[in-house]
Each structure stands twice: as C-alpha cells, then as structure tokens.
Design a protein around this motif. Structure first.
Motif, PDB file in Angstrom:
ATOM      1  N   SER A   1       6.968   8.353 -12.763  1.00 28.34           N
ATOM      2  CA  SER A   1       5.688   8.170 -12.142  1.00 28.34           C
ATOM      3  C   SER A   1       4.691   6.959 -12.980  1.00 28.34           C
ATOM      4  CB  SER A   1       4.553   9.319 -11.945  1.00 28.34           C
ATOM      5  OG  SER A   1       5.279  10.359 -11.257  1.00 28.34           O
ATOM      6  N   THR A   2       3.983   6.222 -12.571  1.00 32.97           N
ATOM      7  CA  THR A   2       2.964   5.169 -13.083  1.00 32.97           C
ATOM      8  C   THR A   2       1.544   5.506 -12.573  1.00 32.97           C
ATOM      9  OG1 THR A   2       4.876   3.644 -13.030  1.00 32.97           O
ATOM     10  CG2 THR A   2       2.814   2.973 -13.660  1.00 32.97           C
ATOM     11  N   VAL A   3       0.700   5.648 -13.619  1.00 31.60           N
ATOM     12  CA  VAL A   3      -0.421   6.022 -13.304  1.00 31.60           C
ATOM     13  C   VAL A   3      -1.477   5.090 -14.120  1.00 31.60           C
ATOM     14  CG1 VAL A   3      -0.892   8.014 -14.766  1.00 31.60           C
ATOM     15  CG2 VAL A   3      -2.374   7.624 -12.955  1.00 31.60           C
ATOM     16  N   GLY A   4      -2.571   4.565 -13.687  1.00 33.85           N
ATOM     17  CA  GLY A   4      -3.403   3.780 -14.605  1.00 33.85           C
ATOM     18  C   GLY A   4      -4.740   3.058 -13.552  1.00 33.85           C
ATOM     19  N   GLY A   5      -5.209   2.183 -14.276  1.00 33.38           N
ATOM     20  CA  GLY A   5      -6.299   1.766 -13.624  1.00 33.38           C
ATOM     21  C   GLY A   5      -7.061   0.418 -14.217  1.00 33.38           C
ATOM     22  N   GLY A   6      -8.039  -0.325 -13.864  1.00 32.56           N
ATOM     23  CA  GLY A   6      -8.654  -1.292 -14.515  1.00 32.56           C
ATOM     24  C   GLY A   6      -9.576  -1.981 -13.944  1.00 32.56           C
ATOM     25  N   LEU A   7     -10.052  -3.167 -14.232  1.00 34.67           N
ATOM     26  CA  LEU A   7     -11.151  -3.941 -13.809  1.00 34.67           C
ATOM     27  C   LEU A   7     -10.404  -5.408 -13.429  1.00 34.67           C
ATOM     28  CD1 LEU A   7     -14.085  -3.321 -16.223  1.00 34.67           C
ATOM     29  CD2 LEU A   7     -13.668  -2.363 -14.009  1.00 34.67           C
ATOM     30  N   ASP A   8     -10.981  -5.920 -12.098  1.00 34.59           N
ATOM     31  CA  ASP A   8     -10.298  -7.106 -11.605  1.00 34.59           C
ATOM     32  C   ASP A   8     -11.587  -7.974 -11.272  1.00 34.59           C
ATOM     33  OD1 ASP A   8      -8.537  -8.729 -10.775  1.00 34.59           O
ATOM     34  OD2 ASP A   8      -8.589  -8.001  -8.552  1.00 34.59           O
ATOM     35  N   TYR A   9     -11.587  -9.114 -11.753  1.00 35.72           N
ATOM     36  CA  TYR A   9     -12.715 -10.145 -11.412  1.00 35.72           C
ATOM     37  C   TYR A   9     -12.083 -11.254 -10.793  1.00 35.72           C
ATOM     38  CZ  TYR A   9     -15.863 -14.195 -12.341  1.00 35.72           C
ATOM     39  OH  TYR A   9     -16.596 -15.289 -11.991  1.00 35.72           O
ATOM     40  N   ASN A  10     -12.922 -11.839  -9.637  1.00 33.31           N
ATOM     41  CA  ASN A  10     -12.699 -12.878  -8.989  1.00 33.31           C
ATOM     42  C   ASN A  10     -13.662 -13.842  -8.667  1.00 33.31           C
ATOM     43  OD1 ASN A  10      -9.406 -12.455  -8.004  1.00 33.31           O
ATOM     44  ND2 ASN A  10     -10.590 -10.553  -7.574  1.00 33.31           N
ATOM     45  N   HIS A  11     -13.493 -15.145  -8.859  1.00 32.29           N
ATOM     46  CA  HIS A  11     -14.597 -16.223  -8.623  1.00 32.29           C
ATOM     47  C   HIS A  11     -14.355 -16.869  -7.270  1.00 32.29           C
ATOM     48  CE1 HIS A  11     -16.972 -19.844  -9.427  1.00 32.29           C
ATOM     49  NE2 HIS A  11     -17.613 -19.057 -10.026  1.00 32.29           N
ATOM     50  N   ALA A  12     -15.397 -17.488  -6.750  1.00 31.93           N
ATOM     51  CA  ALA A  12     -15.180 -18.188  -5.496  1.00 31.93           C
ATOM     52  C   ALA A  12     -14.374 -19.475  -5.433  1.00 31.93           C
ATOM     53  CB  ALA A  12     -16.564 -18.499  -4.740  1.00 31.93           C
ATOM     54  N   ASN A  13     -14.400 -19.865  -6.423  1.00 40.06           N
ATOM     55  CA  ASN A  13     -13.506 -21.260  -6.815  1.00 40.06           C
ATOM     56  C   ASN A  13     -11.980 -21.043  -7.091  1.00 40.06           C
ATOM     57  OD1 ASN A  13     -15.665 -22.877  -6.510  1.00 40.06           O
ATOM     58  ND2 ASN A  13     -16.073 -22.933  -8.609  1.00 40.06           N
ATOM     59  N   GLY A  14     -11.772 -19.706  -7.094  1.00 34.89           N
ATOM     60  CA  GLY A  14     -10.117 -19.197  -7.074  1.00 34.89           C
ATOM     61  C   GLY A  14     -10.052 -18.912  -8.612  1.00 34.89           C
ATOM     62  N   HIS A  15     -10.539 -18.652  -9.613  1.00 39.95           N
ATOM     63  CA  HIS A  15     -10.372 -18.181 -10.958  1.00 39.95           C
ATOM     64  C   HIS A  15     -10.510 -16.750 -10.916  1.00 39.95           C
ATOM     65  CE1 HIS A  15     -11.200 -22.406 -11.687  1.00 39.95           C
ATOM     66  NE2 HIS A  15     -12.755 -22.269 -11.688  1.00 39.95           N
ATOM     67  N   GLY A  16      -9.939 -15.997 -11.723  1.00 41.01           N
ATOM     68  CA  GLY A  16      -9.843 -14.863 -11.964  1.00 41.01           C
ATOM     69  C   GLY A  16      -9.231 -14.167 -13.149  1.00 41.01           C
ATOM     70  N   ALA A  17      -9.578 -12.812 -13.382  1.00 40.41           N
ATOM     71  CA  ALA A  17      -9.051 -12.142 -14.475  1.00 40.41           C
ATOM     72  C   ALA A  17      -8.998 -10.672 -14.159  1.00 40.41           C
ATOM     73  CB  ALA A  17     -10.073 -12.514 -15.828  1.00 40.41           C
ATOM     74  N   SER A  18      -8.023 -10.063 -15.067  1.00 42.36           N
ATOM     75  CA  SER A  18      -7.980  -8.697 -14.992  1.00 42.36           C
ATOM     76  C   SER A  18      -7.542  -8.044 -16.215  1.00 42.36           C
ATOM     77  CB  SER A  18      -7.047  -8.251 -13.916  1.00 42.36           C
ATOM     78  OG  SER A  18      -5.661  -8.786 -14.319  1.00 42.36           O
ATOM     79  N   VAL A  19      -7.953  -6.686 -16.410  1.00 46.46           N
ATOM     80  CA  VAL A  19      -7.687  -5.768 -17.514  1.00 46.46           C
ATOM     81  C   VAL A  19      -7.092  -4.315 -17.005  1.00 46.46           C
ATOM     82  CG1 VAL A  19      -8.665  -4.715 -19.636  1.00 46.46           C
ATOM     83  CG2 VAL A  19      -9.401  -6.869 -19.032  1.00 46.46           C
ATOM     84  N   THR A  20      -6.037  -4.005 -17.365  1.00 47.10           N
ATOM     85  CA  THR A  20      -5.355  -2.969 -16.707  1.00 47.10           C
ATOM     86  C   THR A  20      -4.529  -2.217 -17.738  1.00 47.10           C
ATOM     87  OG1 THR A  20      -4.733  -4.035 -14.862  1.00 47.10           O
ATOM     88  CG2 THR A  20      -3.793  -2.097 -14.953  1.00 47.10           C
ATOM     89  N   ALA A  21      -4.696  -0.717 -17.672  1.00 44.46           N
ATOM     90  CA  ALA A  21      -4.075   0.165 -18.419  1.00 44.46           C
ATOM     91  C   ALA A  21      -3.456   1.095 -17.605  1.00 44.46           C
ATOM     92  CB  ALA A  21      -5.178   1.126 -19.382  1.00 44.46           C
ATOM     93  N   SER A  22      -2.180   1.369 -17.909  1.00 42.15           N
ATOM     94  CA  SER A  22      -1.387   2.177 -17.464  1.00 42.15           C
ATOM     95  C   SER A  22      -0.234   2.901 -18.056  1.00 42.15           C
ATOM     96  CB  SER A  22      -0.186   1.468 -16.244  1.00 42.15           C
ATOM     97  OG  SER A  22       0.667   0.616 -17.146  1.00 42.15           O
ATOM     98  N   ARG A  23       0.148   4.229 -17.587  1.00 36.23           N
ATOM     99  CA  ARG A  23       0.829   5.129 -18.442  1.00 36.23           C
ATOM    100  C   ARG A  23       2.062   5.548 -17.523  1.00 36.23           C
ATOM    101  NH1 ARG A  23       1.519   8.734 -22.360  1.00 36.23           N
ATOM    102  NH2 ARG A  23       2.262  10.979 -21.994  1.00 36.23           N
ATOM    103  N   ILE A  24       3.308   5.835 -17.901  1.00 36.16           N
ATOM    104  CA  ILE A  24       4.505   6.407 -17.608  1.00 36.16           C
ATOM    105  C   ILE A  24       4.738   7.565 -18.432  1.00 36.16           C
ATOM    106  CG2 ILE A  24       6.970   6.045 -17.013  1.00 36.16           C
ATOM    107  CD1 ILE A  24       6.599   3.168 -16.872  1.00 36.16           C
ATOM    108  N   PRO A  25       4.559   8.851 -17.796  1.00 30.57           N
ATOM    109  CA  PRO A  25       4.426  10.234 -18.304  1.00 30.57           C
ATOM    110  C   PRO A  25       5.829  10.477 -18.891  1.00 30.57           C
ATOM    111  CG  PRO A  25       3.135  10.427 -16.533  1.00 30.57           C
ATOM    112  CD  PRO A  25       3.658   8.937 -16.579  1.00 30.57           C
ATOM    113  N   GLN A  26       6.840  10.267 -18.083  1.00 27.18           N
ATOM    114  CA  GLN A  26       8.323  10.660 -18.395  1.00 27.18           C
ATOM    115  C   GLN A  26       9.044   9.897 -19.669  1.00 27.18           C
ATOM    116  OE1 GLN A  26       7.028   9.846 -15.511  1.00 27.18           O
ATOM    117  NE2 GLN A  26       7.350  11.439 -13.942  1.00 27.18           N
TER     118      GLN A  26
END
Length: 450
Positions: free
Chosen positions: A371-396
């Motif tokens: 299994s993979t579980v996680g979450g984060g933040l996602d930013y998008n700009h009207a001109n097509g730029h973007g950035a994201s920060v994600t943290a995830s975990r595989i318990p097994q």
C-alpha cells in the motif's frame, strides 16, 4: 434530469451485477408511527479498504412524504468519502457529499472527524447549500455523542448542534436496541438568530438484513448491455463475486457510458528516455465546473512500446472538494486500486493552491502486495507554472519518501493545447531498503493535449 439520475444509473448497473444486500432499520417515533429506512447495496473489499453503492428509501409507517435515492461510498484505512442523491415527495431533491477521517480507535472507542456539503433544490424553485463539519464519538456498547457546526450561506444561518445517545438495552443478537437520545442546537444569524431547540427521546430500533438474488449483466465492446437473470450454484456465485470485485470499476463505468455521449481526450508528452508518453481517456462528466460527477476508461503507454496501462475511474467534485477512485492494470507488472481526495485552499484568477491525500493498493504479478499512503500541497499558476510537495509511505517496506517538484512553462500555443515546460524535482527516501537515497531529475518536455 441526467444529472439527478446518474448516481442511480451507476448504482443500479452495479447492483444488477452482484449479490446485493438488503438491510434497514425500524425505529419508534415520538410524533407517531415508526420511521423506517431500507437500502439495497453492495460493497467490495474488506473492513480496511472498500467501495460500494446502493439505493435507499425512508418514510413513516403512518404515511407522509417518502424519500428515495442512491449513493456511492469509498473507505480506506480510516478515510472515507460518500456522495448521494435523494428526492423527497412534495419537498425537493438533495445532492450531498461527505468525507470523514478516523482520529482514534481501539476495541472500545472510536472518534471521527466529518465534513459535509449539500445542495437542495426545493419544489417551489428555491435552492440553498449547507456546509459543515464536526466530531463523532462512538462506544462499542452503543453509546455515542457528536458536535456539529453547519452553515446555510443563502440565509446567513449558522447552527451549532450537540447530540448524545445512551444505550439502555440491546438484544443478544444486537439487532434490537433501546436508546435514550438528547440534543441541543442553537442558530446564530439569519431569520432564526438566537433560537435554541432542545430534544429528548426514548426510542426502540430494530435492524434487519437479508440477501437478494444474483443478476448478471453482459457488456459488449460497443457499450450495449443485455440483462439475464441467472440461478447459479454456490461455486458459480463465488466465481462471479470474485470476478466483479476485480473488475467492478470498469463494469460500472461501461454501464454508465452506455447511456451517454462519451468524450475522448488525452495527451502526448516527450520522454527524455525515448519516444513519447501517450495518455488517452474516454469518459463523460455530468454537471458544471462547481459540482459534477463523472467516469470513464483510460489507457497509457510509450510510442516505443513497453507495458501498457489501462483502467477505469470515477470522480466527483463539489465546490472546492473532490474525490477520485480508479482501478488500473499494467502489463507484466500488476494492478492498482487508488483513492484520492483534494481540497482547494486558495484560488483567484492567477493562483491556485490545493491540499491532497491519497491511498493505493498494488498487487504485483509476482504475488507481492503493498500500500502507498500520503498527501501534500499542489500549486498552479495561470501561466502554466507549478510546484508540489508530497510525503508518502509504504508500510510494508517501512519506506517514507518526501518529493519536491516544480514546473516552469517556457512556451504555450495560442489555443493552449501545446506547451513546452522545464521540469525539475528532488526526492529522498527515509527508512526501508532505499534509506538515505536521493533522486534528482530535470528535463524539458513538449506536451500536446487533445
């Protein structure tokens, strides 16, 4: 009309394919008669991860308006989402969405956080929204309590509600219970500003359930379905249930697409390792940009060959909240069942910031499951730029990963279908077999959407 009935269309198609369960409750009513609730539903999965849907009806044995509707729900490791569409005679219709997260649970106590939104269209033409959230506590012995805060923007009404339940008696099979319930609510603002409502009730509730017959749908490649009622032996029933549990997502989607004009779209993106990545999707969306429900099938691969991924998805959006379920199969790799939810935190004409959470269950062809579980933040700009920060975990594997990615749009065609982007990112693993490993990537890619 299609928007109001699409939920029922999906649900009925699903229920006609499997062994559905009929259950309900019958509760005493201090105002007279008994309140009954009945549902015909089917859930796939286990207590930790499942998806389901059904139809329901409720009313009073002494008569009065009848409420009927349909619902879809999904749960995964303490996180859950649900949508429902209902119609009450001589009142109106309501489209509701809710999400909940388990905060604490042991063998005696359970505490959940809930959030909800609904849109009600009255028969007299008036429409209003209701949004809110709260905490819900349950005890294994049948006691419970909840605190809820809600708001109706159109009337500027804010309501705080506190409710408690004390179980006084429960039958040995736990199907019948005698409960003392009490509550207090206060309205703040609007036409009922300052109004306080108190309630107390002693009620007897009976829960019942049984199983229905098996009905099977054969879906042809051109999305036309033929229904056949089957009388099968126990072994055949088990085989059918296993087959539909595995391919349920695709069957639901195909049944839905059979009654609508589906739309085909996709993208082609250059790949620094060679060839171009192709993604195609056949689907349909009901509603508008603020509230919609959709589903479809998809496939992806590379123009140089290699494994192809194909699958199906269901999605729903309500104002700033959204949820998606998908099931995919990759050749010579395995299958994945994914669930994700996201909430818009901020949006204007240039900037958009979303929070997201996800969970997936992957079954590899070699038999390994994770299994993979996680979450984060996602930013998008009207001109097509973007950035994201994600943290995830595989318990097994006891593996935790933090990923930071960014995108800068270098060029975009006038119709905005083709774009040239500079992308980069870095990820680091903590724990597990890849502990301490850092991966960096940067590239320039050309994408075309169709």
């Amino acid at each position: 009309m299609i928007l109001n009935t699409v939920g029922l269309t999906i649900i009925v198609a699903t229920l006609s394919s499997v062994h559905a369960q009929f259950e309900g409750t019958l509760s005493s009513n201090s105002r007279g008669g008994e309140v009954y609730f009945a549902s015909l539903a089917r859930h796939f999965g286990d207590n930790h991860s499942n998806i389901g849907g059904g139809v329901f009806a409720s009313g009073n044995t002494r008569g009065g308006p009848l409420t009927r509707g349909g619902f879809l729900s999904a749960n995964s490791n303490g996180l859950g989402v649900g949508i429902s569409q209902s119609k009450t005679d001589n009142f109106g219709s309501t489209f509701a969405q809710n999400a909940h997260a388990n905060l604490f649970r042991n063998d005696k106590h359970q505490l959940d956080a809930v959030a909800f939104h609904s849109r009600t269209n009255l028969d007299n033409g008036y429409n209003f929204n209701k949004v809110g959230g709260g905490l819900d506590y349950k005890n294994v012995q049948g006691h419970g309590a909840s605190v809820t805060v809600s708001r109706i923007p159109q009337l500027n009404i804010n309501t705080v509600d506190v409710t408690g339940k004390l179980n006084l008696l429960k039958s040995q099979d736990k199907s019948t219970s005698l409960d003392l319930t009490a509550g207090l609510s206060k309205n703040i603002g609007g036409p009922m500003d300052g109004q306080i409502d108190k309630r107390i009730n002693l009620g007897l509730t009976k829960t019942f359930f049984l199983w229905t017959v098996v009905v099977h749908i054969n879906t042809t490649p051109v999305f036309r379905a033929k229904q056949k009622c089957l009388v099968v032996h126990q072994k055949s029933q088990e085989d059918i249930l296993k087959m539909f549990s595995k391919y349920m997502g695709i069957i639901v989607v195909l049944a839905t697409l059979a009654v609508v004009n589906a739309q085909f779209g996709g993208s082609i993106t250059s790949n620094s390792r060679g060839g171009a990545d192709v993604f195609g999707r056949l689907g349909h969306q009901f509603g508008d940009n603020k509230r919609n429900l959709g589903g479809g099938v998809f496939a992806s691969g590379n123009t140089l060959g290699g494994p192809v991924t194909r699958g199906a998805f269901l999605s729903g959006n309500a104002d700033r909240f959204a949820g998606t379920l998908s099931h995919s199969r990759t050749d010579k790799f395995g299958s994945t069942f994914s669930q994700n939810v996201n909430a818009n935190l901020f949006q204007n004409d240039k900037h958009k910031l979303d929070a997201n959470a996800f969970h997936s269950r992957t079954h590899l062809d070699n038999g390994f499951k994770f299994s993979t579980v996680g979450g984060g933040l996602d930013y998008n700009h009207a001109n097509g730029h973007g950035a994201s920060v994600t943290a995830s975990r595989i318990p097994q594997l006891n593996m935790n990963t933090v990923d930071v990615a960014g995108k800068a749009n270098l060029w975009k065609s006038r119709d905005q279908a083709t774009s040239l982007d500079l992308t980069g990112g870095v990820s680091k693993n903590y724990g597990g077999p890849l502990d301490g490993q850092t991966n960096k990537h940067v590239g320039v890619g050309l994408s075309h959407n169709f």
